[in-house]
Design a protein around this motif. Structure first.
Motif, mmCIF file in Angstrom:
data_model
loop_
_atom_site.group_PDB
_atom_site.id
_atom_site.type_symbol
_atom_site.label_atom_id
_atom_site.label_comp_id
_atom_site.label_asym_id
_atom_site.label_seq_id
_atom_site.Cartn_x
_atom_site.Cartn_y
_atom_site.Cartn_z
ATOM 1 N N LYS A 15 1.129 -3.837 -13.365
ATOM 2 C CA LYS A 15 0.262 -5.010 -13.611
ATOM 3 C C LYS A 15 -1.180 -4.699 -13.235
ATOM 4 C CE LYS A 15 3.980 -8.311 -12.952
ATOM 5 N NZ LYS A 15 4.908 -8.328 -11.808
ATOM 6 N N GLU A 16 -1.512 -3.448 -13.183
ATOM 7 C CA GLU A 16 -2.847 -2.960 -12.829
ATOM 8 C C GLU A 16 -3.971 -3.743 -13.525
ATOM 9 O OE1 GLU A 16 -4.363 -0.503 -11.037
ATOM 10 O OE2 GLU A 16 -6.260 -0.794 -12.119
ATOM 11 N N ALA A 17 -3.804 -4.019 -14.802
ATOM 12 C CA ALA A 17 -4.865 -4.706 -15.550
ATOM 13 C C ALA A 17 -5.121 -6.086 -14.954
ATOM 14 C CB ALA A 17 -4.478 -4.816 -17.026
ATOM 15 N N ALA A 18 -4.063 -6.780 -14.583
ATOM 16 C CA ALA A 18 -4.219 -8.125 -14.012
ATOM 17 C C ALA A 18 -4.924 -8.047 -12.662
ATOM 18 C CB ALA A 18 -2.856 -8.796 -13.865
ATOM 19 N N ASN A 65 19.107 -3.073 -9.711
ATOM 20 C CA ASN A 65 18.649 -1.876 -10.408
ATOM 21 C C ASN A 65 17.978 -0.863 -9.486
ATOM 22 O OD1 ASN A 65 19.246 -2.646 -13.293
ATOM 23 N ND2 ASN A 65 18.100 -4.425 -12.565
ATOM 24 N N GLY A 66 17.968 -1.173 -8.199
ATOM 25 C CA GLY A 66 17.346 -0.272 -7.237
ATOM 26 C C GLY A 66 15.871 -0.042 -7.524
ATOM 27 N N LEU A 67 15.173 -1.107 -7.966
ATOM 28 C CA LEU A 67 13.779 -0.942 -8.396
ATOM 29 C C LEU A 67 12.804 -0.948 -7.233
ATOM 30 C CD1 LEU A 67 13.623 -3.248 -11.524
ATOM 31 C CD2 LEU A 67 13.795 -0.748 -11.464
ATOM 32 N N ASP A 68 11.775 -0.138 -7.383
ATOM 33 C CA ASP A 68 10.710 -0.023 -6.415
ATOM 34 C C ASP A 68 9.626 -1.038 -6.776
ATOM 35 O OD1 ASP A 68 8.373 0.787 -5.137
ATOM 36 O OD2 ASP A 68 8.223 2.686 -6.235
ATOM 37 N N ASP A 69 9.366 -1.975 -5.853
ATOM 38 C CA ASP A 69 8.356 -3.020 -6.068
ATOM 39 C C ASP A 69 6.995 -2.461 -6.450
ATOM 40 O OD1 ASP A 69 9.927 -5.094 -5.414
ATOM 41 O OD2 ASP A 69 9.043 -5.453 -3.443
ATOM 42 N N ILE A 70 6.618 -1.379 -5.778
ATOM 43 C CA ILE A 70 5.256 -0.872 -5.967
ATOM 44 C C ILE A 70 5.063 -0.432 -7.413
ATOM 45 C CG2 ILE A 70 3.557 0.850 -5.247
ATOM 46 C CD1 ILE A 70 4.801 0.806 -2.486
ATOM 47 N N GLY A 71 6.053 0.268 -7.941
ATOM 48 C CA GLY A 71 5.985 0.705 -9.328
ATOM 49 C C GLY A 71 5.826 -0.491 -10.273
ATOM 50 N N GLU A 115 3.107 -0.787 2.680
ATOM 51 C CA GLU A 115 2.905 0.246 1.659
ATOM 52 C C GLU A 115 2.470 -0.389 0.329
ATOM 53 O OE1 GLU A 115 6.223 2.937 1.365
ATOM 54 O OE2 GLU A 115 5.559 3.708 -0.567
ATOM 55 N N HIS A 116 3.102 -1.502 0.006
ATOM 56 C CA HIS A 116 2.786 -2.208 -1.241
ATOM 57 C C HIS A 116 1.328 -2.671 -1.229
ATOM 58 C CE1 HIS A 116 2.909 -5.405 -4.282
ATOM 59 N NE2 HIS A 116 3.976 -4.792 -4.772
ATOM 60 N N VAL A 117 0.882 -3.215 -0.102
ATOM 61 C CA VAL A 117 -0.502 -3.697 -0.012
ATOM 62 C C VAL A 117 -1.467 -2.512 -0.028
ATOM 63 C CG1 VAL A 117 -2.178 -5.003 1.359
ATOM 64 C CG2 VAL A 117 0.175 -5.799 1.195
ATOM 65 N N LEU A 118 -1.140 -1.449 0.675
ATOM 66 C CA LEU A 118 -2.017 -0.272 0.654
ATOM 67 C C LEU A 118 -2.203 0.216 -0.789
ATOM 68 C CD1 LEU A 118 -0.682 1.740 3.753
ATOM 69 C CD2 LEU A 118 -2.926 0.650 3.551
ATOM 70 N N ALA A 119 -1.107 0.270 -1.519
ATOM 71 C CA ALA A 119 -1.165 0.840 -2.868
ATOM 72 C C ALA A 119 -1.792 -0.108 -3.888
ATOM 73 C CB ALA A 119 0.233 1.244 -3.330
ATOM 74 N N THR A 120 -1.585 -1.414 -3.713
ATOM 75 C CA THR A 120 -1.964 -2.341 -4.793
ATOM 76 C C THR A 120 -2.914 -3.458 -4.361
ATOM 77 O OG1 THR A 120 -0.161 -3.904 -4.384
ATOM 78 C CG2 THR A 120 0.348 -2.015 -5.780
ATOM 79 N N GLN A 121 -3.127 -3.620 -3.059
ATOM 80 C CA GLN A 121 -3.937 -4.711 -2.491
ATOM 81 C C GLN A 121 -3.364 -6.088 -2.860
ATOM 82 O OE1 GLN A 121 -5.915 -3.544 -0.300
ATOM 83 N NE2 GLN A 121 -6.635 -5.501 0.447
ATOM 84 N N THR A 122 -2.104 -6.108 -3.221
ATOM 85 C CA THR A 122 -1.435 -7.375 -3.527
ATOM 86 C C THR A 122 -0.086 -7.409 -2.825
ATOM 87 O OG1 THR A 122 -0.231 -6.480 -5.415
ATOM 88 C CG2 THR A 122 -2.410 -7.414 -5.872
#
Ligand code: SF4
Lengths: 201, 468
Positions: free
Chosen positions: A183-186, A172-178, B153-160
């Motif tokens: 899961k911000e709450a977790a 799906n060409g998904l961006d991990d960060i998004g 980049e992932h760690v910078l943005a989310t610390q995970t």
């Protein structure tokens, strides 16, 4: 990231074992602050003489492999440095799939983040792909991620394993960060608990 | 149910979210960044309008590109290198990363030396960096590994970080080391034994009496090269030596925090009934001073050996060995001690610490480099350099004819001007002997600091035991 669903292309054979990321993209090209434009320096020191002339018998310089979209490689491909420049260079050259018996962990991970599919096969099946690759542009391999199969030029089908989460992201060409930010709450909950349990961190 | 390994325990303590499909979200306690693998990550944040979630847990230092000559205070001559370092300066400013050690700060150095030195690396933490030798920090019983730039980049943005759990591998070094043998010989011998893919998919825990008896510096050397054995990370359970090393460092816990931390750290060890997916045991007494002969860190032999015949290998390794020997300019059957060298490089995150300097200086004291050998000593950090000067070690190297450089990665990978010329043969204390690693056409033999000193003094690969 570009989606990966199905790929049919010429496969280049690189039977050498332990191809490291220093070979894939030598250090002098790590000074860039961009992700693109590294394709011309892919395998630079194996591909060109010190004065920049092409080395004729290097696989990607041979006419039949100049447009390879797949690499079939020896054991332990991508070992060494964590440089993501290695998958960036492969991608920029046009390679979207690498087949081997084993990959170094970091390289393997880096591939998925860039829309490249690394496939691990047992040795006998990798060797079948290698044989096909050696036929040059007469043989094309087809890789289907959905059904997790490789189809050789004679129609033989080879199945492969892939982690379901990575498959889903790649298809799906998904961006991990998004995905993680959802899961911000977790994450916030974890930080609260950790701040009490290990306040010194 | 079997007990837990140290890796299992650290993993469990950092689990943010467990995905039923096999990927987990792991919290990151320390994120180290340097100038080469971070620019594209910051660019990604800017493009998406994201910020750094935990700047206080992010530590930045330029190391790969920086010149190691005294004139660097006047700026970097190579334009691309200069831009990379400037971009790191700028990113640290723009994203509020105040734990920053710029090029001309005395605390600057190789990221894996600076982290422990400043007390950023502590037992039981998760530590990541866009650099494969992050494994070094495992010496403290921290789960530490290299990541790619997308993950930075992932760690910078989310610390995970999104991770799949690795398997558990135990590497036990029993008994005692014999004189002349050091941590580098242990780690190279393990790779010689398992191959560079032997640890793939695993986290290694090193244990046994020979590991316990190492200093923290020695343990860092061992863990540093876990990645060369293919492992995701290397770990050593923390003990009194670890706590003593950490105590009092700038960013280590103090007062009541220290007591609480210590109480937890003391629980950080693998249970006796833990399950291991793979076990390797080597007797400390069986480890000799070793060198590499080829272009893979697994091409390891005791210094008393001869260059092997490629035909003696199997499968794809036959062709790889042929290629290695052609590249290295070596003939099968040559005694390793007959191989003449041009250069000694002493430094890197594997062996650029004060203990390494002390051990090497003890061999060099009162001796001189062979007349045809160029020698470079590059301390791993400005503070290591300062301490070595105060202890008189620097003078020992200078008197022997070595160049005494400023801190950085230097000729470990030659992104700065410190490079080998084609065909130049180097006794190196770094960690990779890949083709072109130290300069196009350069020939690298990996070894311990004392072995590199023996090579420099005699002018060929040599057995340090004969100089002791
Ligand atoms: S010293 Fe060498 S191995 Fe260590 S971080 Fe620098 S370049 Fe990498």
């Amino acid at each position: 990231m570009e989606k990966f669903t199905r790929l049919t292309g010429i496969a280049a054979p690189m039977p050498l074992v332990n191809i490291d990321t220093d070979m894939i993209i030598p250090k002098q090209f790590l000074k860039t602050i961009k992700r693109t434009g590294l394709g011309k320096n892919l395998f630079d020191e194996m591909r060109y003489t010190p004065d920049g002339a092409e080395i004729a018998d290097f696989v990607l310089n041979r006419p039949q492999y100049r447009h390879a979209g797949i690499l079939v490689a020896g054991d332990n491909f991508g070992c060494g440095s964590s440089r993501e420049h290695a998958p960036w260079a492969l991608l920029d050259f046009g390679i979207r799939c690498v087949i081997s018996t084993s990959f170094a962990d970091i390289f393997y991970n880096n591939c998925f983040k860039n829309g490249i599919l690394p496939i691990v096969l047992p040795e006998d099946q990798r060797d079948l792909c290698m044989k096909d690759a050696e036929k040059g542009s007469n043989a094309r391999l087809s890789v289907d991620l959905e059904s997790q199969t490789i189809t050789l030029s004679d129609g033989t089908e080879i199945g492969f394993e892939v982690d379901p989460f990575r498959k889903h992201c790649l298809m799906n060409g998904l961006d991990d960060i998004g995905l993680t930010m959802a899961k911000e709450a977790a994450i916030t909950a974890y930080e609260k608990v950790a701040a009490t349990a290990r306040p010194w961190v | 149910m079997s007990g837990k390994t140290l890796y299992d325990k650290i993993w469990d303590a950092h689990l943010v979210h467990d995905d039923p499909e096999g990927s987990s979200l792991i919290y990151i306690d320390r994120h180290l960044i340097h100038e080469v693998t971070s620019p594209q990550a910051f660019e990604g944040l800017r493009m998406a309008g994201r910020s750094v979630r935990a700047p206080d847990k992010t530590i930045a230092v330029p190391d790969h590109n920086v010149p190691t000559t005294p004139d660097r205070a006047e700026g970097i001559e190579n334009e691309e290198s200069r831009i990379q370092v400037e971009v790191l300066d700028q990113n640290a400013r723009d994203f509020g990363i105040t734990n920053y050690y710029p090029m001309n700060d005395v605390r600057q150095g190789i990221v894996h030396i600076v982290g422990p030195e400043q007390g950023w690396t502590l037992p039981g933490m998760t530590v990541v960096c866009g650099d494969s030798h992050t494994a070094t920090h495992g010496a403290f019983g921290a789960l530490a590994h290299g990541i790619g730039t997308s993950e930075v980049e992932h760690v910078l943005a989310t610390q995970t970080l999104i991770q799949q759990k690795s398997k558990n591998m135990k590497v036990e070094i029993t008994g005692n080391l014999t004189p002349g043998v050091s941590a580098k010989d242990i780690t190279l011998s393990v790779i010689g034994h398992t191959g560079t893919a032997g640890g793939n998919g695993h986290v290694i825990e090193y244990m046994g009496e020979a590991i316990r008896s190492l200093t923290m510096e020695g343990r860092m050397t061992v863990c540093n090269m876990a990645i060369e054995g293919g492992a995701r990370a290397g770990l050593i359970a923390p003990d009194e030596k670890t706590f003593a090393y950490v105590k009092g460092r700038k960013h280590a816990p103090k007062g009541a925090d220290w007591d609480a931390a210590l109480a937890w750290w003391q629980t950080l060890k693998s249970d006796d009934d833990a399950h291991w997916d793979k076990v390797v045991t080597i007797r400390g007494e069986d480890i000799a001073p070793v060198v590499t002969w080829g272009t893979s860190p697994e091409d390891v032999l005791p210094i008393t050996g001869v260059v092997p015949d490629p035909e003696s290998f199997e499968g794809g390794k036959v062709e790889a060995a042929r290629r290695s020997l052609a590249y290295m300019g070596l003939e099968p059957g040559t005694k390793l001690t007959d191989i003449r060298i041009d250069t000694v490089f002493f430094g890197s995150c594997t062996n650029g610490r004060i203990e390494d300097m002390r051990a090497a200086a003890a061999v060099v004291k009162g001796r001189k480099l062979a007349p045809w050998v160029r020698g470079m000593v590059v301390p791993g950090s400005g503070l290591v350099r300062k301490q070595a000067e105060e202890e008189g070690l620097a003078q020992v190297f200078i008197d022997a004819g070595f160049e005494w450089r400023l801190a950085g990665c230097s000729m470990c990978l030659g992104m700065n001007p410190d490079q080998l010329a084609p065909g130049e043969r180097c006794a190196s204390t770094s960690n990779r002997n890949f083709e072109g690693r130290q300069g196009r056409g350069g020939r690298t033999h990996l070894m311990s600091p004392v072995m590199a000193m023996a090579a420099g003094i005699t002018g060929h690969l040599a057995d340090v035991r004969e100089l002791m």
